[in-house]
Enzyme design. Structure first.
Site, PDB file in Angstrom:
ATOM      1  N   ASP A  20       0.844  -1.197   0.000  1.00 40.51           N
ATOM      2  CA  ASP A  20       0.000   0.000   0.000  1.00 40.51           C
ATOM      3  C   ASP A  20       0.877   1.244   0.000  1.00 40.51           C
ATOM      4  OD1 ASP A  20      -2.259   1.718   0.223  1.00 40.51           O
ATOM      5  OD2 ASP A  20      -3.311   0.189   1.363  1.00 40.51           O
ATOM      6  N   HIS A  23       1.827   3.031  -3.351  1.00 37.43           N
ATOM      7  CA  HIS A  23       1.016   4.099  -3.948  1.00 37.43           C
ATOM      8  C   HIS A  23       1.591   5.475  -3.611  1.00 37.43           C
ATOM      9  CE1 HIS A  23      -2.291   1.619  -5.376  1.00 37.43           C
ATOM     10  NE2 HIS A  23      -2.474   1.096  -4.180  1.00 37.43           N
ATOM     11  N   HIS A 200      -8.446  -3.769   7.359  1.00 37.74           N
ATOM     12  CA  HIS A 200      -7.505  -2.869   6.684  1.00 37.74           C
ATOM     13  C   HIS A 200      -8.143  -1.495   6.614  1.00 37.74           C
ATOM     14  CE1 HIS A 200      -4.591  -1.869   3.337  1.00 37.74           C
ATOM     15  NE2 HIS A 200      -5.567  -1.044   3.005  1.00 37.74           N
ATOM     16  N   HIS A 202      -7.854   2.963   6.065  1.00 40.18           N
ATOM     17  CA  HIS A 202      -7.181   4.166   5.570  1.00 40.18           C
ATOM     18  C   HIS A 202      -7.562   5.335   6.461  1.00 40.18           C
ATOM     19  CE1 HIS A 202      -5.206   2.902   1.793  1.00 40.18           C
ATOM     20  NE2 HIS A 202      -6.068   1.905   1.892  1.00 40.18           N
ATOM     21  N   TYR A 291     -12.054   5.460  -3.602  1.00 40.32           N
ATOM     22  CA  TYR A 291     -10.916   4.547  -3.445  1.00 40.32           C
ATOM     23  C   TYR A 291      -9.641   5.340  -3.173  1.00 40.32           C
ATOM     24  CZ  TYR A 291      -8.443   0.136  -4.588  1.00 40.32           C
ATOM     25  OH  TYR A 291      -7.702  -1.013  -4.549  1.00 40.32           O
TER      26      TYR A 291
END
Length: 340
Positions: A20, A23, A200, A202, A291
């Site tokens: 991740d 990115h 998971h 963010h 997203y």
């Protein structure tokens, strides 16, 4: 939460800095960086270390962004310094194939997380089944879970369970959830399926640690983190912070917190292109339910067409765009520019 209610099972920490986090650095990890990070994570006691292009194995492309170094090289190099942790790759069916997974396994990967949109778990069945037959640790990974009800998530997770998944991971890919959203989804899955649950998160609403803790309190046994929070959007659950929180609360992770702190500060932070903070555009990912990996693509499109990133992200949210539709970001930016 009272001490009498604390889950006494070990909480497995899954670090995805080298996936991740890819990115956030435009997929520019070098072999030397991968070795330093993977070796440090292993020394710190991390259970699973995930390495791939940000969009999974073979994600390096014009649509998702090209990797600086072939991920198979990174996997092989990291595998040589990992002594205790599982070495995992992410696979998105349609981007990566079973043949690609075979190549990753040959280079040292012994675990795979097969990720699909929250309503498309059936397309991962053959990949999970193959991985189990090949002796790999296999995980079913549902993305964008804020877009589905707990009942729908249970329905989809059964595909993973029936295929033999070792655990089922729920991803708040947009960073759009609040703790009660997490509790509802994790508790529903725990009640319906006898397979461990992971989570998971963010940090787009600055709730990644709180949401990950809520998942643990509802019985999740696998939690994704990244060093310094390095990841798409405003980043992920910050590993050194989360492990310190769990330690303060009496949970068992097996992680050496000071070693993880040192790795984050001495190795990961110096390679970051920018601090992982909640800026307006990353905040909008969580607000609009977009997203997280769309962020850098959106910034580039906004600059090209002279449109505020916030306007593009709001429109993407209205259209309920999901992972894999990165090419639509330019279309949306162009259409908005024509309305000016």
């Amino acid at each position: 939460m009272g001490a009498d209610k604390i889950n006494t099972n070990k909480i497995n920490i899954v670090d995805t800095t080298l996936r991740d986090g890819s990115h956030a650095v435009s997929h520019s990890f070098t072999v030397e960086q991968a070795v330093a990070i993977a070796g440090g994570l292993d020394k710190a006691g991390i259970d699973i270390i995930e390495i791939s292009h940000g969009d999974g194995i073979t994600g390096s492309s014009i649509n998702y962004g090209f990797s600086k170094v072939d991920e198979l090289e990174l996997i092989e190099a990291a595998g040589k310094v990992i002594k205790n942790a599982k070495l995992a790759v992410l696979l998105l069916p349609g981007i990566g194939t079973i043949e690609d997974l075979k190549k990753a396994r040959e280079r040292g990967a012994n675990a795979v997380r097969v990720a699909t949109h929250v309503t498309e778990a059936d397309i991962a069945v053959q990949h999970i089944a193959w991985a189990k037959q090949a002796g790999m640790f296999a995980v079913g990974f549902l993305m964008m879970t804020h877009m589905a009800s707990p009942e729908k998530i249970v329905e989809q997770a059964k595909f993973f369970a029936d295929a033999g998944a070792d655990y089922i991971n729920l991803a708040d890919s947009s960073g759009a959830m609040v703790p009660d959203d997490v509790r509802a989804r994790v508790s529903a899955l725990k009640a319906a399926i006898n397979v461990p649950v992971g989570f998971h998160s963010h940090n787009n609403l600055s709730l990644a640690v709180a949401n990950s803790l809520a998942a643990v309190e509802e019985g999740a046994l696998y939690i994704d983190v990244t060093c310094r929070g390095l990841g798409a959007g405003a980043g992920n659950t910050q590993g050194e912070v989360f492990c310190a929180v769990l330690e303060r609360l009496g949970y068992n992770t097996g992680v050496k917190s000071f070693d993880l702190m040192d790795l984050a500060e001495d190795v990961v932070e110096p390679l970051m292109l920018r601090p992982q903070v909640v800026r307006t555009d990353s905040l909008m990912l969580g607000y609009a339910g977009v997203y997280s990996s769309f962020l850098l693509h959106t910034r580039r499109a906004a600059e090209k067409f002279g449109i505020p990133p916030r306007d593009i992200l709001v429109e993407l949210g209205k259209r309920r765009m999901v992972g894999g539709q990165e090419d639509m970001i330019v279309d949306v930016a162009y259409q908005l520019s024509q309305k000016k």
